[in-house]
Design an enzyme around this catalytic site. Structure first.
Site, short mmCIF file in Angstrom:
data_model
loop_
_atom_site.label_atom_id
_atom_site.label_comp_id
_atom_site.label_asym_id
_atom_site.label_seq_id
_atom_site.Cartn_x
_atom_site.Cartn_y
_atom_site.Cartn_z
N SER A 483 0.82 -1.22 0.00
CA SER A 483 0.00 0.00 0.00
C SER A 483 0.85 1.26 0.00
O SER A 483 0.65 2.16 -0.84
CB SER A 483 -0.94 0.00 1.21
OG SER A 483 -0.21 -0.01 2.43
N ASP A 484 1.80 1.37 0.93
CA ASP A 484 2.56 2.63 1.00
C ASP A 484 3.55 2.77 -0.14
O ASP A 484 3.85 3.88 -0.57
CB ASP A 484 3.24 2.81 2.36
CG ASP A 484 4.12 1.65 2.77
OD1 ASP A 484 4.13 0.62 2.08
OD2 ASP A 484 4.80 1.77 3.81
N CYS A 485 4.07 1.66 -0.66
CA CYS A 485 4.94 1.72 -1.84
C CYS A 485 4.15 2.19 -3.06
O CYS A 485 4.64 3.00 -3.86
CB CYS A 485 5.59 0.37 -2.11
SG CYS A 485 6.58 -0.23 -0.74
N GLU A 488 3.61 5.94 -2.48
CA GLU A 488 4.80 6.76 -2.73
C GLU A 488 5.18 6.75 -4.21
O GLU A 488 5.61 7.77 -4.75
CB GLU A 488 5.97 6.29 -1.86
CG GLU A 488 5.75 6.40 -0.36
CD GLU A 488 5.49 7.81 0.15
OE1 GLU A 488 5.83 8.78 -0.56
OE2 GLU A 488 4.95 7.96 1.26
#
Length: 760
Positions: A483-485, A488
């Site tokens: 999710s955070d990759c 970003e």
């Protein structure tokens, strides 16, 4: 000599989706000649690390930097800036520091656009590889004498003063680290009394702390397959778990993917009670590691033993009762006919899922632990199998060389993650035209690393989430969506799409942005939070059966402030550029995510950071997410409390310095001696700038900027200080690029949003 190779293929047993973009492997080339000065520089770096290893436990990744500085020499290095404590921080000083930093950081960028670097730190990864290669007879074929020499160097370099090894390079000695690394050295050819007394000292530590029966459950498993421990001394890991109905909360498919992907091959090996060849070294280890003769050990008692030094998550009573029931009641049935039929079916199911994981990661696997376990399972199933041969060349993807020796990384790298952050840092400086080539290469890497297809087959059957449009942590070949990759990667790609293409290259087409948003929206949990790879599929009470004494919160995929904040930021950026696409869904998603962040703030105003050290990291994400959602210092008590917390932790030097102890103890701890750290300082600066600190009282920002400027080294690099990454509460991991990315980012924001804003 050693050389880092980028995007290298050439092996018929290698599979790839995108021409190996992002791949970084170290190769020893005996034909490669270096000048006497270059050889001396490398040897000096090695000797300096060994000499100072107890004071500075973290390598500075110098061998890679030396290679890239030689390949990409800077035309000139701007004069270094040093400011006195009373001296005003000027825009000229900041701009010069930024250009020095960007010149240096651009010089260590790989030709495919990413920044290679060390992602080591944990001390329990290399033993699994060496044990697997030893069992399969591939040790000497896969690891050259030069590999073994550097691995041995690394293990001795990170042995603690007391003779033991920690869970990670900065940690105190544990039985898990000490036994496995001692065994690794023995398998690599070190004798019981080699290492100028180091082996004897290690053995003394082990025996003085109860011997190898006190090792953690993961250690017991590794020793059992090696033949230095009996399977009857292990708690059960029944593969029949994979045959349970999915509706049960305890089904492995509901667990965090890292957890289930490790226990999947463990359950296969346990179900088979596999033991490797018993060699003279194995027989000797049986004598060296235990306080009583091997044949006298009470293996049933050993099942529940664990050294106090390792016990981060003690087993609750319910777990001990469960393992005892399975051991005494279920296992005898499953090991004999007719129950053995069920065991055989379970083993078939397990190996089927192992092959699916291997094939869909191009034999990289989700991480280093299940990589070597899966490889061993493939060999156990068929020593001559194609699957085992396909695993072999991917071992290189996990090995990293630095001045402290050769280590096994916690992933096949952090390529996409670092590159996405680096892009945002460079853009924050408003110097994009000067660093156009750097941004073009980085942009190409981001575009080439997006996952373009879902995994094949019935995703529900394989317990996989959609991945088309996501970004991975490392490379497209790895392929696991996070999710955070994804957030970003999306943020970086959106920022680049707003800059003229002649400066940064052509933007992604809209449909690929839409695919990324689709993945992000699909990953939001009912409570508004975002977990890592998948939705949270079960309940937190499942942590009661967490069998890994060393790690916390590993059983399910919990929602995190970092992942949730990154999603808010990405979706907010996307909404501004594509206001007509799924606008109501995105608005609702952001609103719920904002409430999650607010509700998960600690009473003291901090947020616990689960993937970086620690509260400083969590606060950066907490504030960034809330500001992206429309909150500010005036209308948000959460932001006000977070700023108060940060300001209360500023050191006398002007910086911030947070110890990894914050992560394991969940209480803010300063680095020893109240020393500041460039990465913590940058995170704190970014948080305060985002929260409007410059309009209220800019002096804390000026002091922090002065600390960062004065910390920059002569060549434009920033110093490698204490370890800054973490996972599962208790294990630290290296992010070698953070020391450059975040000071550049913080000073870039400071230049544009503090100094230039004041001037205007």
């Amino acid at each position: 000599m050693w050389r880092l190779k980028i995007a290298a293929g050439g092996n018929p047993w290698l599979r790839t989706n995108n021409d190996h973009i992002g791949r970084q492997i170290w190769e020893f080339d005996p034909k490669l000649t270096l000048s006497p000065e270059e050889i001396s520089e490398i040897e000096n770096a090695r000797q300096n690390f060994t000499k100072n290893r107890f004071q500075f436990k973290h390598s500075a990744d110098l061998i890679m930097r030396m290679q890239f500085e030689k390949e990409n020499p800077a035309s000139e290095v701007l004069p270094q800036v040093k400011l006195k404590e009373s001296e005003k921080v000027t825009e000229e000083a900041v701009t010069t520091t930024l250009k020095r930093g960007l010149d240096y950081y651009s010089s260590i960028q790989a030709h495919d656009g990413h920044w290679p670097g060390d992602y080591g730190g944990p001390m329990f990864l290399m033993p699994g590889l060496v044990i697997t290669l030893s069992i399969t007879g591939a040790l000497h074929a896969v690891l050259s004498d030069e590999h073994k020499k550097e691995i041995i160097r690394y293990l001795y370099n990170h042995q603690n003063r007391d003779g033991g090894w920690g869970l990670h390079i900065e940690g105190p000695s544990t039985m898990f680290g000490s036994v496995l690394n001692y065994v690794t050295l023995r398998l690599l050819g070190e004798g019981p009394n080699d290492g100028e007394g180091a082996m004897e000292k290690a053995r003394d530590w082990i025996l003085n702390h109860g011997g190898a029966t006190m090792i953690t459950s993961w250690g017991k498993m590794w020793l059992s397959v090696l033949g230095v421990f009996e399977w009857s001394g292990n708690n059960p890991m029944p593969p029949e778990m994979w045959l349970l109905p999915y509706l049960l909360p305890v089904h492995p498919g509901r667990m965090w993917c890292h957890c289930r992907m490790v226990y999947l091959p463990m359950s296969y090996l346990y179900g088979k009670r596999f033991v490797g060849p018993i060699t003279p070294t194995i027989l000797s280890l049986r004598k060296e590691l235990f306080t009583v003769p091997y044949h006298e050990i009470e293996w049933n008692q050993a099942r529940t033993l664990c050294a106090k030094e390792d016990l981060y998550y003690p087993h609750p009573l319910v777990q001990d009762v469960l393992w005892a029931l399975l051991d005494k009641a279920a296992e005898p049935v499953l090991m004999h006919w007719p129950g053995k039929k069920l065991r055989e079916k379970a083993l078939c199911t397990a190996i089927e899922h192992i092959h699916y994981e291997d094939e869909n990661t191009r034999y990289l696997c989700i991480g280093p632990v299940n990589k070597v376990l899966n490889m061993l399972c493939c060999w156990v199933e068929d020593p001559n199998s194609e699957a085992f041969k396909l695993h072999i060349p991917r071992i290189q993807d996990y090995l990293w060389l630095a001045e402290d020796g050769m280590k096994m990384q916690g992933y096949n790298g952090s390529q996409l993650w670092d590159t996405a952050f680096a892009i945002q840092a460079i853009i924050s400086t408003n110097l994009v035209e000067e660093y156009s080539p750097t941004l073009k290469r980085a942009h190409a890497f981001v575009k080439n690393s997006q996952i373009l297809e879902d995994c094949p087959g019935d995703l529900h059957f394989w317990y996989r989430h959609i991945s088309k449009g996501a970004w991975p942590f490392s490379t497209a070949d790895h392929g696991w969506p996070i999710s955070d990759c994804t957030a970003e990667g999306l943020k970086a790609a959106l920022l680049l799409s707003k800059i003229p293409s002649e400066i940064v290259g052509e933007p992604l087409v809209a449909n690929r942005f839409y695919d990324a948003v689709n993945v992000l929206v699909s990953l939001q949990n009912g409570d508004g939070g975002f977990a890592t790879y998948e939705l949270t599929r079960s309940y937190s009470w499942l942590e009661l059966i967490n069998p890994a004494e060393t790690f916390g919160d590993i059983v399910i995929d919990y929602p995190y402030v970092e992942c949730t904040s990154a999603a808010i930021q990405a979706l907010t950026s996307f909404k501004k550029l594509y206001p007509g696409h799924r606008s109501e869904e995105i608005e609702s998603c952001i609103r719920k995510a904002t409430m999650f962040i607010e509700s998960n703030q600690e009473k003291d105003g901090s947020w616990y950071g689960s993937w970086g050290v620690c509260f400083t990291y969590g606060i950066w994400f907490g504030i960034k997410g809330l500001v992206a959602a429309g909150k500010n210092f005036n209308n948000s008590s959460s932001i006000r409390k977070a700023c108060d917390f940060l300001l209360s932790k500023q050191c006398s030097s002007g910086g911030w310095g947070e110890s990894y102890l914050s992560c394991q103890n969940k209480i803010y701890s300063n680095i020893e001696g109240n020393r500041a750290h460039v990465v913590n300082t940058a995170w704190a600066m970014l948080s305060l700038i985002e929260a409007g600190q410059a309009e209220r009282e800019p002096e804390p920002l000026h002091s922090a900027a002065r600390y960062l400027i004065n910390s920059q080294m002569e060549n434009g690099d920033f110093p490698q200080q204490e370890i800054m990454g973490v996972f599962n509460r208790n294990c630290m991991i290296t992010y070698a690029a953070y020391r450059d990315i975040f000071p550049i980012w913080a000073l870039g924001e400071y230049r544009c949003r503090v100094l230039q804003a004041k001037a205007s």
